[in-house]
Motif scaffolding. Structure first.
Motif, short mmCIF file in Angstrom:
data_model
loop_
_atom_site.label_atom_id
_atom_site.label_comp_id
_atom_site.label_asym_id
_atom_site.label_seq_id
_atom_site.Cartn_x
_atom_site.Cartn_y
_atom_site.Cartn_z
N LEU A 49 3.81 -7.48 5.36
CA LEU A 49 3.70 -7.27 3.92
C LEU A 49 3.50 -8.59 3.18
O LEU A 49 2.69 -8.67 2.26
N VAL A 50 4.21 -9.63 3.60
CA VAL A 50 4.03 -10.94 2.97
C VAL A 50 2.61 -11.46 3.23
O VAL A 50 2.00 -12.08 2.36
N HIS A 51 2.08 -11.19 4.41
CA HIS A 51 0.70 -11.59 4.71
C HIS A 51 -0.29 -10.95 3.73
O HIS A 51 -1.19 -11.63 3.22
N ILE A 52 -0.11 -9.66 3.46
CA ILE A 52 -1.01 -8.99 2.50
C ILE A 52 -0.87 -9.64 1.13
O ILE A 52 -1.87 -9.94 0.47
N TYR A 53 0.36 -9.83 0.70
CA TYR A 53 0.63 -10.46 -0.61
C TYR A 53 -0.03 -11.84 -0.69
O TYR A 53 -0.72 -12.15 -1.67
N ALA A 54 0.15 -12.65 0.35
CA ALA A 54 -0.41 -14.00 0.35
C ALA A 54 -1.93 -13.96 0.28
O ALA A 54 -2.55 -14.75 -0.44
N ALA A 55 -2.55 -13.05 1.02
CA ALA A 55 -4.01 -12.93 0.98
C ALA A 55 -4.49 -12.49 -0.40
O ALA A 55 -5.47 -13.02 -0.93
N ASP A 56 -3.79 -11.53 -1.00
CA ASP A 56 -4.14 -11.10 -2.36
C ASP A 56 -4.06 -12.28 -3.32
O ASP A 56 -4.91 -12.44 -4.19
N ARG A 57 -3.06 -13.12 -3.15
CA ARG A 57 -2.87 -14.29 -4.02
C ARG A 57 -3.98 -15.32 -3.80
O ARG A 57 -4.52 -15.87 -4.76
N VAL A 58 -4.31 -15.57 -2.55
CA VAL A 58 -5.37 -16.54 -2.24
C VAL A 58 -6.70 -16.10 -2.84
O VAL A 58 -7.41 -16.89 -3.48
N TRP A 59 -7.06 -14.82 -2.66
CA TRP A 59 -8.35 -14.35 -3.16
C TRP A 59 -8.42 -14.37 -4.68
O TRP A 59 -9.42 -14.76 -5.25
N VAL A 128 -13.75 -8.04 -3.69
CA VAL A 128 -12.80 -7.01 -4.11
C VAL A 128 -12.64 -5.96 -3.02
O VAL A 128 -11.51 -5.58 -2.66
N LEU A 129 -13.74 -5.49 -2.45
CA LEU A 129 -13.64 -4.49 -1.39
C LEU A 129 -12.95 -5.07 -0.15
O LEU A 129 -12.19 -4.36 0.53
N HIS A 130 -13.20 -6.35 0.13
CA HIS A 130 -12.50 -6.98 1.25
C HIS A 130 -10.99 -7.00 1.02
O HIS A 130 -10.20 -6.68 1.92
N VAL A 131 -10.57 -7.38 -0.18
CA VAL A 131 -9.15 -7.46 -0.50
C VAL A 131 -8.49 -6.09 -0.31
O VAL A 131 -7.42 -5.98 0.29
N VAL A 132 -9.13 -5.05 -0.81
CA VAL A 132 -8.58 -3.70 -0.68
C VAL A 132 -8.56 -3.28 0.79
O VAL A 132 -7.56 -2.74 1.29
N ASN A 133 -9.64 -3.51 1.51
CA ASN A 133 -9.72 -3.13 2.92
C ASN A 133 -8.71 -3.90 3.76
O ASN A 133 -8.05 -3.33 4.63
N HIS A 134 -8.57 -5.19 3.51
CA HIS A 134 -7.60 -6.02 4.23
C HIS A 134 -6.19 -5.46 4.06
O HIS A 134 -5.45 -5.30 5.03
N ALA A 135 -5.84 -5.13 2.83
CA ALA A 135 -4.51 -4.59 2.57
C ALA A 135 -4.33 -3.24 3.27
O ALA A 135 -3.27 -2.97 3.85
N THR A 136 -5.37 -2.41 3.25
CA THR A 136 -5.28 -1.10 3.90
C THR A 136 -5.05 -1.26 5.39
O THR A 136 -4.21 -0.55 5.99
N HIS A 137 -5.76 -2.17 6.02
CA HIS A 137 -5.60 -2.42 7.45
C HIS A 137 -4.15 -2.77 7.77
O HIS A 137 -3.53 -2.17 8.67
N HIS A 138 -3.60 -3.71 7.05
CA HIS A 138 -2.24 -4.17 7.35
C HIS A 138 -1.17 -3.16 6.92
O HIS A 138 -0.13 -3.07 7.57
N ARG A 139 -1.44 -2.39 5.87
CA ARG A 139 -0.49 -1.32 5.53
C ARG A 139 -0.42 -0.32 6.68
O ARG A 139 0.64 0.24 6.97
N GLY A 140 -1.55 -0.07 7.33
CA GLY A 140 -1.55 0.81 8.49
C GLY A 140 -0.68 0.26 9.61
O GLY A 140 0.03 1.02 10.29
N GLN A 141 -0.72 -1.05 9.81
CA GLN A 141 0.15 -1.64 10.82
C GLN A 141 1.62 -1.41 10.47
O GLN A 141 2.42 -1.03 11.33
N VAL A 142 1.96 -1.66 9.22
CA VAL A 142 3.35 -1.49 8.80
C VAL A 142 3.77 -0.03 8.95
O VAL A 142 4.89 0.26 9.40
N SER A 143 2.88 0.89 8.63
CA SER A 143 3.20 2.31 8.83
C SER A 143 3.50 2.59 10.30
O SER A 143 4.44 3.34 10.62
N GLY A 144 2.74 1.98 11.19
CA GLY A 144 3.00 2.13 12.62
C GLY A 144 4.34 1.53 13.03
O GLY A 144 5.06 2.10 13.86
N PHE A 145 4.68 0.39 12.45
CA PHE A 145 5.99 -0.22 12.74
C PHE A 145 7.12 0.73 12.30
O PHE A 145 8.11 0.91 13.02
N LEU A 146 6.96 1.31 11.12
CA LEU A 146 7.99 2.23 10.63
C LEU A 146 8.15 3.41 11.59
O LEU A 146 9.27 3.79 11.95
#
Length: 165
Positions: A49-59, A128-146
């Motif tokens: 989750l922090v990775h997604i946040y950091a990427a959103d901030r960088v972009w 913009v589409l990259h930022v959204v797609n990147h977050a979606t990819h990693h949210r899927g990982q977190v869903s799998g962890f849960l």
């Protein structure tokens, strides 16, 4: 490819909605589950989750011509409070920035350098589409962890967002 400023704003709104739902779910985890190492690049629910946040901030920093010097600062960023408090404000900043988008400005290429110093030029719509797609990819990982820890992740599907869940 046909798209519009409104479509990009909708996808930024979706990303905020889905991220909040997942952060809310992560907020219920005990510390040992939040930090459990799944041996992936970002290791844990919190790390991902922090990775997604950091990427959103960088972009957003790149778009605004003031990118952070570092991707993340583990001492400052690796905390549940950061993704609960600072990330929603950052996503609000994305939304505010997007209000100024026009059909013409989406196609304007942004020149930037990555954190390794490599120079790139990318149209705003692709970023913009990259930022959204990147977050979606990693949210899927977190869903799998849960799920791996026996929890049911929240519904994050784009169609669920469209339906107003």
């Amino acid at each position: 490819m046909e798209f519009s400023a409104d479509l990009l704003r909708t996808h930024l709104d979706y990303s905020k909605w889905a991220s909040k739902r997942l952060v809310d779910a992560a907020s219920t985890l005990p510390p040992e589950e939040l930090a459990r190492d799944f041996e992936t690049a970002d290791h844990s629910v919190l790390g991902t989750l922090v990775h997604i946040y950091a990427a959103d901030r960088v972009w957003l920093g790149r778009i605004r011509r003031n990118p952070p010097a570092r991707f993340l600062d583990p001492g400052k960023d690796m905390h549940l409070e950061v993704i609960r408090d600072a990330w929603p404000r950052l996503l609000d900043d994305w939304r505010s920035w997007s209000e100024g988008l026009t059909e013409e400005s989406l196609r304007v290429p942004l020149q930037y350098t990555d954190l390794k110093g490599n120079a790139y030029e990318t149209p705003i719509w692709q970023i913009v589409l990259h930022v959204v797609n990147h977050a979606t990819h990693h949210r899927g990982q977190v869903s799998g962890f849960l799920r791996a820890m026996g929890h049911t992740p929240p519904v994050l599907d784009l169609t669920a967002y469209y339906r107003g869940l």
